[in-house]
Design a protein around this motif. Sequence first.
Motif, PDB file in Angstrom:
ATOM      1  N   ILE A  86      53.529 -31.123  14.545  1.00  0.00           N
ATOM      2  CA  ILE A  86      52.368 -30.232  14.641  1.00  0.00           C
ATOM      3  C   ILE A  86      51.680 -30.397  16.000  1.00  0.00           C
ATOM      4  N   ASN A  87      51.373 -31.647  16.356  1.00  0.00           N
ATOM      5  CA  ASN A  87      50.607 -31.902  17.588  1.00  0.00           C
ATOM      6  C   ASN A  87      51.376 -31.579  18.862  1.00  0.00           C
ATOM      7  N   SER A  88      52.691 -31.575  18.792  1.00  0.00           N
ATOM      8  CA  SER A  88      53.485 -31.212  19.973  1.00  0.00           C
ATOM      9  C   SER A  88      53.747 -29.710  20.040  1.00  0.00           C
ATOM     10  N   GLY A  89      53.289 -28.973  19.024  1.00  0.00           N
ATOM     11  CA  GLY A  89      53.434 -27.522  19.029  1.00  0.00           C
ATOM     12  C   GLY A  89      54.787 -27.014  18.561  1.00  0.00           C
ATOM     13  N   VAL A  90      55.616 -27.903  18.022  1.00  0.00           N
ATOM     14  CA  VAL A  90      56.926 -27.484  17.529  1.00  0.00           C
ATOM     15  C   VAL A  90      56.763 -26.631  16.262  1.00  0.00           C
ATOM     16  N   VAL A  91      55.811 -27.014  15.421  1.00  0.00           N
ATOM     17  CA  VAL A  91      55.528 -26.248  14.196  1.00  0.00           C
ATOM     18  C   VAL A  91      54.037 -25.935  14.137  1.00  0.00           C
ATOM     19  N   SER A  92      53.703 -24.911  13.368  1.00  0.00           N
ATOM     20  CA  SER A  92      52.290 -24.562  13.234  1.00  0.00           C
ATOM     21  C   SER A  92      51.634 -25.417  12.157  1.00  0.00           C
ATOM     22  N   ASP A  93      50.381 -25.696  12.373  1.00  0.00           N
ATOM     23  CA  ASP A  93      49.582 -26.461  11.424  1.00  0.00           C
ATOM     24  C   ASP A  93      49.590 -25.772  10.059  1.00  0.00           C
ATOM     25  N   GLN A  94      49.400 -24.446  10.047  1.00  0.00           N
ATOM     26  CA  GLN A  94      49.343 -23.695   8.791  1.00  0.00           C
ATOM     27  C   GLN A  94      50.653 -23.793   8.022  1.00  0.00           C
ATOM     28  N   ARG A  95      51.756 -23.797   8.728  1.00  0.00           N
ATOM     29  CA  ARG A  95      53.082 -23.822   8.097  1.00  0.00           C
ATOM     30  C   ARG A  95      53.355 -25.165   7.418  1.00  0.00           C
ATOM     31  N   PHE A  96      52.866 -26.252   8.011  1.00  0.00           N
ATOM     32  CA  PHE A  96      53.182 -27.580   7.491  1.00  0.00           C
ATOM     33  C   PHE A  96      52.031 -28.238   6.731  1.00  0.00           C
ATOM     34  N   GLU A  97      50.864 -27.614   6.710  1.00  0.00           N
ATOM     35  CA  GLU A  97      49.718 -28.199   5.998  1.00  0.00           C
ATOM     36  C   GLU A  97      49.982 -28.385   4.506  1.00  0.00           C
ATOM     37  N   PRO A  98      50.576 -27.396   3.807  1.00  0.00           N
ATOM     38  CA  PRO A  98      50.866 -27.617   2.380  1.00  0.00           C
ATOM     39  C   PRO A  98      51.826 -28.795   2.157  1.00  0.00           C
ATOM     40  N   MET A  99      52.782 -28.958   3.043  1.00  0.00           N
ATOM     41  CA  MET A  99      53.723 -30.071   2.931  1.00  0.00           C
ATOM     42  C   MET A  99      53.010 -31.402   3.173  1.00  0.00           C
ATOM     43  N   LEU A 100      52.113 -31.416   4.137  1.00  0.00           N
ATOM     44  CA  LEU A 100      51.332 -32.615   4.429  1.00  0.00           C
ATOM     45  C   LEU A 100      50.436 -32.968   3.248  1.00  0.00           C
ATOM     46  N   SER A 101      49.853 -31.962   2.632  1.00  0.00           N
ATOM     47  CA  SER A 101      48.999 -32.164   1.463  1.00  0.00           C
ATOM     48  C   SER A 101      49.802 -32.765   0.297  1.00  0.00           C
ATOM     49  N   GLU A 102      50.978 -32.230   0.053  1.00  0.00           N
ATOM     50  CA  GLU A 102      51.845 -32.759  -1.003  1.00  0.00           C
ATOM     51  C   GLU A 102      52.267 -34.188  -0.691  1.00  0.00           C
ATOM     52  N   LEU A 103      52.566 -34.449   0.555  1.00  0.00           N
ATOM     53  CA  LEU A 103      52.958 -35.790   0.971  1.00  0.00           C
ATOM     54  C   LEU A 103      51.821 -36.787   0.745  1.00  0.00           C
ATOM     55  N   ASN A 104      50.598 -36.389   1.051  1.00  0.00           N
ATOM     56  CA  ASN A 104      49.449 -37.259   0.808  1.00  0.00           C
ATOM     57  C   ASN A 104      49.286 -37.554  -0.683  1.00  0.00           C
ATOM     58  N   SER A 105      49.558 -36.568  -1.537  1.00  0.00           N
ATOM     59  CA  SER A 105      49.504 -36.784  -2.992  1.00  0.00           C
ATOM     60  C   SER A 105      50.585 -37.771  -3.424  1.00  0.00           C
ATOM     61  N   ILE A 106      51.777 -37.617  -2.885  1.00  0.00           N
ATOM     62  CA  ILE A 106      52.885 -38.529  -3.201  1.00  0.00           C
ATOM     63  C   ILE A 106      52.520 -39.950  -2.777  1.00  0.00           C
ATOM     64  N   ILE A 107      51.939 -40.095  -1.601  1.00  0.00           N
ATOM     65  CA  ILE A 107      51.533 -41.414  -1.107  1.00  0.00           C
ATOM     66  C   ILE A 107      50.514 -42.043  -2.053  1.00  0.00           C
ATOM     67  N   LYS A 108      49.536 -41.274  -2.496  1.00  0.00           N
ATOM     68  CA  LYS A 108      48.526 -41.803  -3.436  1.00  0.00           C
ATOM     69  C   LYS A 108      49.160 -42.263  -4.741  1.00  0.00           C
ATOM     70  N   ILE A 109      50.099 -41.493  -5.249  1.00  0.00           N
ATOM     71  CA  ILE A 109      50.782 -41.854  -6.495  1.00  0.00           C
ATOM     72  C   ILE A 109      51.577 -43.142  -6.303  1.00  0.00           C
ATOM     73  N   LEU A 110      52.303 -43.238  -5.199  1.00  0.00           N
ATOM     74  CA  LEU A 110      53.095 -44.438  -4.939  1.00  0.00           C
ATOM     75  C   LEU A 110      52.209 -45.672  -4.788  1.00  0.00           C
ATOM     76  N   VAL A 111      51.117 -45.550  -4.044  1.00  0.00           N
ATOM     77  CA  VAL A 111      50.191 -46.677  -3.859  1.00  0.00           C
ATOM     78  C   VAL A 111      49.640 -47.118  -5.217  1.00  0.00           C
ATOM     79  N   SER A 112      49.199 -46.159  -6.013  1.00  0.00           N
ATOM     80  CA  SER A 112      48.648 -46.460  -7.334  1.00  0.00           C
ATOM     81  C   SER A 112      49.688 -47.133  -8.229  1.00  0.00           C
TER      82      SER A 112
END
Length: 125
Positions: A86-112
């Motif tokens: 995202i930060n290097s401009g290879v992909v758009s923030d909007q395109r990958f934000e849902p994936m990032l959100s899902e990944l954050n949920s997965i991380i929370k589940i794994l930590v818990s």
Amino acid sequence: MANYISIQERTELFAVRVVKAYVELNKKHFDDASKVLSKQFLRAGTSIGANCAEAEFAQSNKDFISKYSIALKEASECRYWIRILINSGVVSDQRFEPMLSELNSIIKILVSSINKLKQKESSPA
């Protein structure tokens, strides 16, 4: 009542999204940097679910915790690669934000899950 989806199913669905995004990235970007970044993203993103799948047949609680801990490390790495993409401009923030959100949920589940298993392991029987 909400539908329950296991972490194994969730990480498998995430891996499918990663593969589809990787294929799309490689159709649009031909430079070496994008290829390397997208390959790292693919490797980390699919490894999360693979480690959760391995945990399903763990030989012990310690082995289970180890597999989930590896999955957590891979999830953290995948998040890193998404941010770089995202930060290097290879992909758009909007395109990958849902994936990032899902990944954050997965991380929370794994930590818990890891924390609960560690507590269970350290408490007297």
